[in-house]
Design a protein around this motif. Structure first.
Motif, PDB file in Angstrom:
ATOM      1  N   GLU A 190       1.871   1.770  -8.255  1.00 46.41           N
ATOM      2  CA  GLU A 190       3.149   1.295  -8.797  1.00 46.41           C
ATOM      3  C   GLU A 190       2.957  -0.007  -9.566  1.00 46.41           C
ATOM      4  O   GLU A 190       3.540  -0.190 -10.637  1.00 46.41           O
ATOM      5  N   SER A 201       5.001  -6.118  -9.213  1.00 47.28           N
ATOM      6  CA  SER A 201       5.298  -5.623  -7.872  1.00 47.28           C
ATOM      7  C   SER A 201       5.890  -6.750  -7.043  1.00 47.28           C
ATOM      8  O   SER A 201       5.472  -7.904  -7.153  1.00 47.28           O
ATOM      9  N   ASP A 248      -0.215   3.945  -3.037  1.00 42.71           N
ATOM     10  CA  ASP A 248       1.015   4.102  -3.827  1.00 42.71           C
ATOM     11  C   ASP A 248       1.537   2.756  -4.315  1.00 42.71           C
ATOM     12  O   ASP A 248       2.066   2.654  -5.431  1.00 42.71           O
ATOM     13  N   GLU A 249       1.368   1.701  -3.530  1.00 41.85           N
ATOM     14  CA  GLU A 249       1.805   0.365  -3.953  1.00 41.85           C
ATOM     15  C   GLU A 249       0.957  -0.142  -5.116  1.00 41.85           C
ATOM     16  O   GLU A 249       1.473  -0.724  -6.068  1.00 41.85           O
TER      17      GLU A 249
END
Length: 112
Positions: free
Chosen positions: A14, A21, A10-11
Motif C-alpha cells: 500500500e 502510509s 499488504d502494508e
C-alpha cells in the motif's frame, strides 16, 4: 541515523502504491507511526510479529523526518522513535524482506 519499521506485505504494498502510509492499525490507533532503533528492532519483531512471515524491514534516515519525529519513552522506559505524520515512500532509505527462519526473524548482518 537509521530507524526501522516492520511492515506486513499488504502494508508495504500500500505504501508503494499510494506513496504514503499512516502505518499499521496500531499506528492509526496511537496517532503516530512506531519505529525502532537497530537495537530495538529484534525485540519489536519478537513481541509484535512473532511467527509472522512475509514481513518487510523498512529503514528511514531520521534526518529526512524533521520535527515530525519524536523520541518518546515506551517499553521499559526506553526512548522509541515515533513519526507524527504520514510516512512517504521517498522517506524510505531501503527495504528488504524480513524472513522467518525456524521461528525467528533474520535481521541483516550488523543490525541485530
Amino acid at each position: 541515523m537509521l530507524i526501522y519499521k516492520i511492515f506486513r506485505t499488504d502494508e508495504w504494498q500500500e505504501l508503494r502504491k499510494a506513496g504514503t502510509s499512516h502505518g499499521a492499525p496500531v499506528d492509526l490507533a496511537d496517532g503516530y507511526i512506531h519505529f525502532s532503533t537497530a537495537e530495538q528492532a529484534p525485540d519489536t519483531a519478537a513481541k509484535h510479529f512473532a511467527g509472522q512471515d512475509a514481513l518487510m524491514l523498512v529503514t528511514v534516515d531520521t534526518d529526512r523526518l524533521g520535527d515530525a519525529l519524536k523520541w518518546e519513552p515506551s517499553r521499559g522506559g526506553a526512548l522509541f522513535p515515533h513519526l507524527y505524520r504520514a510516512l512517504r515512500l521517498e522517506d524510505v532509505h531501503w527495504a528488504q524482506p524480513l524472513p522467518l527462519v525456524d521461528g525467528a526473524h533474520q535481521f541483516p548482518a550488523g543490525l541485530s
